[in-house]
Design an enzyme around this catalytic site. Structure first.
Site, PDB file in Angstrom:
ATOM      1  N   SER A  77      -0.344 -13.565   9.223  1.00 32.47           N
ATOM      2  CA  SER A  77      -0.296 -13.908   7.805  1.00 32.47           C
ATOM      3  C   SER A  77      -0.596 -15.387   7.582  1.00 32.47           C
ATOM      4  O   SER A  77      -1.255 -15.749   6.606  1.00 32.47           O
ATOM      5  CB  SER A  77       1.058 -13.537   7.192  1.00 32.47           C
ATOM      6  OG  SER A  77       2.110 -14.108   7.915  1.00 32.47           O
ATOM      7  N   GLU A  78      -0.127 -16.256   8.487  1.00 28.15           N
ATOM      8  CA  GLU A  78      -0.519 -17.670   8.445  1.00 28.15           C
ATOM      9  C   GLU A  78      -0.531 -18.260   9.845  1.00 28.15           C
ATOM     10  O   GLU A  78       0.145 -17.768  10.758  1.00 28.15           O
ATOM     11  CB  GLU A  78       0.430 -18.518   7.579  1.00 28.15           C
ATOM     12  CG  GLU A  78       0.174 -18.449   6.097  1.00 28.15           C
ATOM     13  CD  GLU A  78       1.195 -17.607   5.383  1.00 28.15           C
ATOM     14  OE1 GLU A  78       1.132 -17.522   4.149  1.00 28.15           O
ATOM     15  OE2 GLU A  78       2.062 -17.029   6.062  1.00 28.15           O
ATOM     16  N   SER A  79      -1.296 -19.336   9.967  1.00 26.36           N
ATOM     17  CA  SER A  79      -1.300 -20.160  11.170  1.00 26.36           C
ATOM     18  C   SER A  79      -1.184 -21.619  10.741  1.00 26.36           C
ATOM     19  O   SER A  79      -1.605 -21.993   9.638  1.00 26.36           O
ATOM     20  CB  SER A  79      -2.581 -19.954  11.979  1.00 26.36           C
ATOM     21  OG  SER A  79      -2.646 -18.628  12.480  1.00 26.36           O
TER      22      SER A  79
END
Length: 279
Positions: free
Chosen positions: A44-46
């Site tokens: 979903s995020e990095s």
């Protein structure tokens, strides 16, 4: 070759919580490079870390598979734990697009736990037409909302639409119109929609659809947890000083736990959780 680490936050095993990519040295990466890494990972995020341009601390940027986001809680926790594993526990300062975010890391029963302190939060009303559209996209009848948890947009680094489910069954049954909800969220500049069911005074179960990030659902959402803490305090659902437990991810098979701490006299919200490497 860019060294991309993989951690899961708000869990003590790799099978739980929310995975995040972490790049501790992103100085050589362009925006397109960072977006490509995030898309390839498909978490979903990095998070991408560079030295702070001025002062102390680290500049941290967050990318979903589709776009940069101003702030991400679970990737902040993952990044702080990754830094602590290499440089020791203690206090870190992250410079984000949303503002300065202090993070402290300590060891808890052999596992590293990070606590982030949000930027100043706020909430705002939801226009009736926008609420109607959100419910239509979710396929939720208005009668399935909990009147004790009124709809609001809450912010603590990113904007989230908070909707209260009247029952655990309503929360568990999530099948929404991806494109329709994404269109509304883009128009309202929302990062997630936080769906909440209140189990007890200080215990909540939450889910976060995240179509604007290119994923159906976020397994554990620290930024939304911070926003929800501000929401709960502002609406008088909890005292000015309180510790809330948010359970998230069980409906996806990735159970996680987020701790939200409110302090009297301090409008900011603290979100705590563990993080472990993904082999």
């Amino acid at each position: 070759m860019t060294d991309v680490l993989r951690y899961t936050a708000f869990a003590t095993t790799p099978a739980g919580g929310n995975p995040a990519g972490v790049v501790l040295d992103a100085t050589a990466l362009s925006d397109d490079d960072m977006l490509k890494i995030a898309a390839d990972l498909n978490y979903s995020e990095s998070a991408f870390v560079t030295p702070a341009e001025t002062g102390t601390g680290h500049t941290v940027r967050y990318f979903s598979p589709r776009a940069e986001v101003p702030f991400c809680g679970h990737a902040t926790v993952a990044t702080a734990v990754a830094l602590a594993e290499r440089h020791g526990t203690g206090d870190y300062l992250f410079h984000t697009r949303a503002g300065e975010v202090p993070v402290s890391v300590h060891e808890d029963a052999g596992t590293l736990r990070a606590t982030l302190t949000s930027v100043a939060p706020h909430t705002e009303d939801v226009a009736p037409a926008d609420l109607t559209e959100a419910l239509a996209a979710l396929d939720w009848p208005a009668a399935d909302l909990d009147p004790a948890l009124p709809p609001r947009i809450a912010y603590a680094g990113a904007r989230h639409l908070v909707l209260g489910a009247a029952t655990r069954e309503r929360l568990a049954d999530l099948a929404y119109d991806f494109d329709r909800l994404a269109a509304l969220m883009h128009r309202l500049d929302l990062t997630t929609v936080q769906l909440v069911w209140r189990e007890a005074e200080f215990t909540y179960h939450v889910r976060d659809p995240f179509p604007v990030g290119g994923v159906v659902e976020d397994p554990a959402t620290g930024a939304a947890a911070a926003a929800f803490g501000a929401y709960a305090r502002e609406l008088g659902l909890v005292p000015d000083e309180a510790v809330l437990t948010l359970h998230q991810g069980a409906d996806m098979g990735r159970p996680g736990e987020l701790t939200v701490t409110l302090r009297a006299g301090d409008p900011r919200v603290r979100v705590s959780g563990t993080a472990v490497p993904i082999p």
